[in-house]
Write an enzyme that holds these catalytic residues in place. Structure first.
Site, PDB file in Angstrom:
ATOM      1  N   MET A  33     -66.840 -75.125  15.403  1.00 36.50           N
ATOM      2  CA  MET A  33     -65.475 -74.617  15.177  1.00 36.50           C
ATOM      3  C   MET A  33     -65.518 -73.363  14.308  1.00 36.50           C
ATOM      4  O   MET A  33     -66.166 -73.348  13.257  1.00 36.50           O
ATOM      5  CB  MET A  33     -64.600 -75.670  14.489  1.00 36.50           C
ATOM      6  CG  MET A  33     -64.236 -76.883  15.339  1.00 36.50           C
ATOM      7  SD  MET A  33     -63.315 -76.531  16.852  1.00 36.50           S
ATOM      8  CE  MET A  33     -61.821 -75.757  16.227  1.00 36.50           C
ATOM      9  N   MET A  65     -54.584 -83.312  20.432  1.00 39.89           N
ATOM     10  CA  MET A  65     -54.391 -83.544  18.995  1.00 39.89           C
ATOM     11  C   MET A  65     -53.482 -84.746  18.802  1.00 39.89           C
ATOM     12  O   MET A  65     -52.456 -84.868  19.489  1.00 39.89           O
ATOM     13  CB  MET A  65     -53.746 -82.320  18.350  1.00 39.89           C
ATOM     14  CG  MET A  65     -54.492 -81.025  18.620  1.00 39.89           C
ATOM     15  SD  MET A  65     -53.610 -79.652  17.870  1.00 39.89           S
ATOM     16  CE  MET A  65     -54.644 -78.272  18.373  1.00 39.89           C
ATOM     17  N   MET A 112     -59.302 -83.760  19.358  1.00 38.80           N
ATOM     18  CA  MET A 112     -59.115 -83.691  17.901  1.00 38.80           C
ATOM     19  C   MET A 112     -58.307 -84.924  17.535  1.00 38.80           C
ATOM     20  O   MET A 112     -57.122 -84.850  17.176  1.00 38.80           O
ATOM     21  CB  MET A 112     -58.399 -82.384  17.518  1.00 38.80           C
ATOM     22  CG  MET A 112     -59.318 -81.177  17.661  1.00 38.80           C
ATOM     23  SD  MET A 112     -58.392 -79.625  17.682  1.00 38.80           S
ATOM     24  CE  MET A 112     -58.021 -79.533  19.432  1.00 38.80           C
ATOM     25  N   SER A 151     -57.969 -71.613  26.280  1.00 41.57           N
ATOM     26  CA  SER A 151     -57.299 -72.814  25.769  1.00 41.57           C
ATOM     27  C   SER A 151     -55.845 -72.802  26.202  1.00 41.57           C
ATOM     28  O   SER A 151     -55.086 -71.892  25.836  1.00 41.57           O
ATOM     29  CB  SER A 151     -57.374 -72.856  24.246  1.00 41.57           C
ATOM     30  OG  SER A 151     -56.423 -73.786  23.764  1.00 41.57           O
ATOM     31  N   ASP A 176     -64.873 -71.946  18.975  1.00 33.90           N
ATOM     32  CA  ASP A 176     -63.452 -72.190  19.229  1.00 33.90           C
ATOM     33  C   ASP A 176     -62.640 -71.803  18.000  1.00 33.90           C
ATOM     34  O   ASP A 176     -62.811 -72.383  16.930  1.00 33.90           O
ATOM     35  CB  ASP A 176     -63.278 -73.681  19.561  1.00 33.90           C
ATOM     36  CG  ASP A 176     -61.846 -74.062  19.898  1.00 33.90           C
ATOM     37  OD1 ASP A 176     -60.991 -73.165  20.030  1.00 33.90           O
ATOM     38  OD2 ASP A 176     -61.592 -75.270  20.036  1.00 33.90           O
ATOM     39  N   HIS A 181     -61.182 -81.104  24.509  1.00 41.11           N
ATOM     40  CA  HIS A 181     -61.530 -81.085  23.082  1.00 41.11           C
ATOM     41  C   HIS A 181     -60.645 -82.093  22.361  1.00 41.11           C
ATOM     42  O   HIS A 181     -59.467 -81.836  22.128  1.00 41.11           O
ATOM     43  CB  HIS A 181     -61.315 -79.649  22.565  1.00 41.11           C
ATOM     44  CG  HIS A 181     -61.572 -79.479  21.103  1.00 41.11           C
ATOM     45  ND1 HIS A 181     -61.157 -78.356  20.410  1.00 41.11           N
ATOM     46  CD2 HIS A 181     -62.200 -80.271  20.194  1.00 41.11           C
ATOM     47  CE1 HIS A 181     -61.527 -78.470  19.135  1.00 41.11           C
ATOM     48  NE2 HIS A 181     -62.148 -79.624  18.977  1.00 41.11           N
TER      49      HIS A 181
HETATM   50  C1  DX5 Z   1     -57.706 -75.144  17.464  1.00 40.19           C
HETATM   51  C2  DX5 Z   1     -58.019 -75.390  18.919  1.00 40.19           C
HETATM   52  C3  DX5 Z   1     -58.320 -74.156  19.642  1.00 40.19           C
HETATM   53  C4  DX5 Z   1     -57.187 -73.180  19.755  1.00 40.19           C
HETATM   54  C5  DX5 Z   1     -57.763 -71.792  19.780  1.00 40.19           C
HETATM   55  O1  DX5 Z   1     -57.587 -76.344  16.818  1.00 40.19           O
HETATM   56  O2  DX5 Z   1     -59.132 -76.244  19.024  1.00 40.19           O
HETATM   57  O3  DX5 Z   1     -58.869 -74.428  20.925  1.00 40.19           O
HETATM   58  O4  DX5 Z   1     -56.394 -73.382  20.887  1.00 40.19           O
HETATM   59  O5  DX5 Z   1     -56.736 -70.873  19.694  1.00 40.19           O
HETATM   60  P1  DX5 Z   1     -56.975 -69.331  19.373  1.00 40.19           P
HETATM   61  O6  DX5 Z   1     -57.901 -68.793  20.398  1.00 40.19           O
HETATM   62  O7  DX5 Z   1     -55.599 -68.782  19.452  1.00 40.19           O
HETATM   63  O8  DX5 Z   1     -57.567 -69.260  17.982  1.00 40.19           O
HETATM   64 ZN    ZN Z   2     -60.133 -76.417  20.997  1.00 38.98          ZN
END
Ligand code: DX5
Ligand code: ZN
Length: 213
Positions: A135, A35, A66, A8, A169, A64
């Site tokens: 998730m 996001m 969000m 990511s 994730d 992804h």
């Molecule tokens: C969280 C994201 C993830 C995030 C994961 O909302 O969707 O993709 O970047 O980060 P780590 O691997 O640091 O938990």
């Molecule tokens: Zn993500």
């Protein structure tokens, strides 16, 4: 099953995205966290940044979303270079309509579920989805702890014969990747674990190896 590692870029240095992408040249997918500050409290990046980095990276983009209105923005992300467009079952609008829209744009469709959402919500769409994202943290921020309690959702999908990709994730590291793989996941997003390590490509190899065993 093919184990895929999807770093990511949320955990990368946004001032140097091109060189950050070079550090993860052995990735199977590039995971791009979008996001909107509404579906989740955080704001990250949008289509112009995706379009820019697409020009300097040949690895497929796993975007992804969000965001509250995935149907409204799917086309923008498709044009920007997303290969997989993943949106949340909890977002606004009709899930089936959004899946069909993504497919009509010639992209792969995926649906994500938050930790407290039943996996059953994706069942009606499984034959159209390339991937289901389970998730393993509440979406919104990197660097959170892996929630093992969601593993039964992955097991349920596999028990019912789903053979598509299952992505996890949040909080994935060389240890938690084993737990998720054992449950049946085969696509692993890792932000902090990859980008905060001394050798991102080395960590990708370790994650892949640990997922296989
Ligand atoms: C969280 C994201 C993830 C995030 C994961 O909302 O969707 O993709 O970047 O980060 P780590 O691997 O640091 O938990
Ligand atoms: Zn993500």
């Amino acid at each position: 099953m093919d184990m895929k590692i999807a770093p990511s870029i949320l955990a990368s240095d946004y001032a140097n995205l091109e060189s950050e992408l070079k550090k993860i040249s052995s990735s199977d997918l590039i995971h791009v966290d979008v996001m909107d500050g509404h579906f989740v409290p955080n704001i990250s990046i949008g289509p112009p940044v995706v379009a820019s980095i697409k020009k300097v990276c040949d690895i497929p983009f796993d975007v992804h979303l969000m965001i509250s209105e995935p149907l409204r923005y799917a086309e923008d992300f498709a044009k920007a270079g997303a290969d997989i467009i993943c949106f949340h079952a909890e977002s606004d609008g009709d899930t089936g309509e959004t899946v069909d829209k993504i497919l009509s744009l010639g992209k792969k469709a995926a649906v994500a579920v938050k930790p407290d959402t039943e996996i059953d919500v994706v069942f009606p769409y499984l034959d159209k989805l390339s991937m289901v994202l389970v998730m393993t943290v509440e979406p919104g921020f990197g660097g959170q702890s892996f929630m093992e309690r969601v593993m039964p959702k992955i097991e349920k999908l596999r028990e019912m014969g789903y053979t598509g990709d299952i992505e996890v994730d949040g909080g994935i590291n060389p240890e938690t990747v084993k737990i998720a793989a054992r449950a049946g996941a085969n696509v692993f997003v890792a932000g902090s674990a990859v980008f905060k390590s001394e050798s991102p490509n080395g960590t990708i190899a370790l994650l892949r190896n640990n997922a296989q065993n």
